[in-house]
Write an enzyme that holds these catalytic residues in place. Structure first.
Site, PDB file in Angstrom:
ATOM      1  N   ARG A  62      11.143  -0.510  10.829  1.00 57.61           N
ATOM      2  CA  ARG A  62      10.083  -0.138  11.760  1.00 57.61           C
ATOM      3  C   ARG A  62      10.043  -1.100  12.939  1.00 57.61           C
ATOM      4  NH1 ARG A  62       4.707   0.672   8.297  1.00 57.61           N
ATOM      5  NH2 ARG A  62       3.867  -0.488  10.070  1.00 57.61           N
TER       6      ARG A  62
ATOM      7  N   ARG B 136      11.244  -5.217   5.449  1.00 58.62           N
ATOM      8  CA  ARG B 136      11.096  -3.858   4.932  1.00 58.62           C
ATOM      9  C   ARG B 136      12.087  -2.877   5.549  1.00 58.62           C
ATOM     10  NH1 ARG B 136       4.998  -2.153   4.629  1.00 58.62           N
ATOM     11  NH2 ARG B 136       5.021  -2.486   6.885  1.00 58.62           N
TER      12      ARG B 136
ATOM     13  N   LYS C 250       0.834  -1.218   0.000  1.00 64.20           N
ATOM     14  CA  LYS C 250       0.000   0.000   0.000  1.00 64.20           C
ATOM     15  C   LYS C 250       0.862   1.260   0.000  1.00 64.20           C
ATOM     16  CE  LYS C 250      -2.231  -0.523   3.848  1.00 64.20           C
ATOM     17  NZ  LYS C 250      -1.811  -1.837   4.379  1.00 64.20           N
TER      18      LYS C 250
ATOM     19  N   ARG D 123      -0.540  -8.164  13.339  1.00 67.57           N
ATOM     20  CA  ARG D 123      -1.167  -7.176  12.452  1.00 67.57           C
ATOM     21  C   ARG D 123      -2.008  -7.866  11.388  1.00 67.57           C
ATOM     22  NH1 ARG D 123       4.161  -4.390  10.949  1.00 67.57           N
ATOM     23  NH2 ARG D 123       3.012  -3.466   9.214  1.00 67.57           N
TER      24      ARG D 123
ATOM     25  N   ARG E  50      -9.711   1.381   8.619  1.00 71.68           N
ATOM     26  CA  ARG E  50      -9.247   0.045   8.942  1.00 71.68           C
ATOM     27  C   ARG E  50     -10.302  -0.734   9.723  1.00 71.68           C
ATOM     28  NH1 ARG E  50      -3.476   1.073   8.820  1.00 71.68           N
ATOM     29  NH2 ARG E  50      -2.269  -0.803   9.121  1.00 71.68           N
TER      30      ARG E  50
HETATM   31  P1  ADP Z   1       0.872  -1.267   7.698  1.00 68.95           P
HETATM   32  O1  ADP Z   1       2.250  -1.290   7.163  1.00 68.95           O
HETATM   33  O2  ADP Z   1       0.521  -2.466   8.515  1.00 68.95           O
HETATM   34  O3  ADP Z   1      -0.139  -0.951   6.681  1.00 68.95           O
HETATM   35  P2  ADP Z   1       0.645   1.395   8.970  1.00 68.95           P
HETATM   36  O4  ADP Z   1       1.925   2.094   8.798  1.00 68.95           O
HETATM   37  O5  ADP Z   1      -0.494   1.796   8.123  1.00 68.95           O
HETATM   38  O6  ADP Z   1       0.906  -0.193   8.865  1.00 68.95           O
HETATM   39  O7  ADP Z   1       0.170   1.508  10.500  1.00 68.95           O
HETATM   40  C1  ADP Z   1       1.024   1.167  11.569  1.00 68.95           C
HETATM   41  C2  ADP Z   1       0.236   1.065  12.861  1.00 68.95           C
HETATM   42  O8  ADP Z   1      -0.418   2.325  13.145  1.00 68.95           O
HETATM   43  C3  ADP Z   1      -0.901   0.044  12.871  1.00 68.95           C
HETATM   44  O9  ADP Z   1      -0.446  -1.261  13.172  1.00 68.95           O
HETATM   45  C4  ADP Z   1      -1.808   0.629  13.961  1.00 68.95           C
HETATM   46  O10 ADP Z   1      -1.330   0.365  15.258  1.00 68.95           O
HETATM   47  C5  ADP Z   1      -1.705   2.124  13.710  1.00 68.95           C
HETATM   48  N1  ADP Z   1      -2.750   2.580  12.752  1.00 68.95           N
HETATM   49  C6  ADP Z   1      -2.538   3.122  11.530  1.00 68.95           C
HETATM   50  N2  ADP Z   1      -3.696   3.417  10.919  1.00 68.95           N
HETATM   51  C7  ADP Z   1      -4.682   3.040  11.773  1.00 68.95           C
HETATM   52  C8  ADP Z   1      -6.103   3.055  11.725  1.00 68.95           C
HETATM   53  N3  ADP Z   1      -6.762   3.527  10.650  1.00 68.95           N
HETATM   54  N4  ADP Z   1      -6.793   2.580  12.801  1.00 68.95           N
HETATM   55  C9  ADP Z   1      -6.163   2.120  13.876  1.00 68.95           C
HETATM   56  N5  ADP Z   1      -4.823   2.068  13.990  1.00 68.95           N
HETATM   57  C10 ADP Z   1      -4.076   2.513  12.958  1.00 68.95           C
END
Ligand code: ADP
Ligand code: ZN
Length: 223
Positions: A160, A127, A15, A171, A90
């Protein structure tokens, strides 16, 4: 017509990689809730402190907190002409809040990156991110020319805290329980397109770009 473009997909689906490119292509701001939280974390804001424990455990930050933060961000002028959402919504509650907020004259487009679970843990846990430009490398699939250094800008690469196998598993479980229902949510509203995210980044990008091109007709070729 003004659009909110939503990128949907499990952790490690690509994404972020695609959202950065698409945002440039479309001239829309890239709004990533994960990036917003990470910014708050490194600036040690109250919001960052609140989000930290959830993020490190691979759990979702509570809906009201995320929704407040996101709505604050998209209220900025640069989002008046549309924006590209990465990591939001989400949960169904977040999707409902967004639908309510989007006034008449706004459309949503949802692009789902479909990648089998087997590849996701390896993708996410290898990553490497650039501290300076946000470029995404991978230890194995997109190794930088010089170790620890971003190909795009020479910045320092880092991993990260939540990109370790155990947290990625969590996750992924959260994705299945909380986020996957959004596929049906947007499908029922007729705004969903699915793209096979297991191919090369360029192939995936071409498909996404085709889907979003002028008329927005699904599957349309772009030259
Ligand atoms: P990923 O690489 O899993 O897509 P993100 O960088 O989008 O991860 O998000 C990292 C973390 O930030 C998530 O695991 C969550 O804890 C928090 N987070 C991000 N966006 C949301 C959301 N829309 N609702 C709840 N928590 C979120
Ligand atoms: Zn860089």
């Amino acid at each position: 017509m003004t659009s909110a473009v939503i990128m949907l997909g499990p952790p490690g689906a690509g994404k972020g990689t695609q959202a950065v490119r698409l945002a440039v292509e479309l001239g829309l701001p890239h709004v990533s809730t994960g990036d917003l939280f990470r910014e708050n974390l490194s600036n040690e804001t109250d919001l960052g402190k609140l989000a930290k424990t959830y993020m490190e455990a691979g759990k979702l930050v509570p809906d009201d907190v995320v929704i407040d933060m996101l709505f604050g961000r998209v209220a900025a002028d640069d989002c008046n002409g549309g924006y590209l959402l990465d990591g939001f919504p989400r949960t169904v509650a977040q999707a409902e809040a967004l639908s309510e907020r989007l006034a008449d004259g706004w459309t949503t487009r949802t692009l789902q990156l479909d990648v089998p679970d087997e590849s996701l843990v390896e993708r996410a846990s290898g990553r490497l991110l650039c501290k300076d430009c946000g470029n995404i490398h991978h230890e194995k699939y997109k190794a930088p020319a010089a170790e620890g250094v971003c190909d795009a800008c020479g910045g320092e690469l880092y991993k990260r805290a939540d990109d370790n196998a155990e947290t990625v598993q969590e996750r992924l479980a959260v994705y299945h329980n909380e986020t996957k229902p959004l596929i049906q949510y947007y499908d029922e509203r007729g705004t969903l397109d699915v793209v096979d995210g297991s191919r090369t980044p360029d192939e995936v990008f071409n498909d996404l770009r085709g889907l979003l091109s002028v008329s927005g007709a699904p599957g349309q070729e772009v030259t």
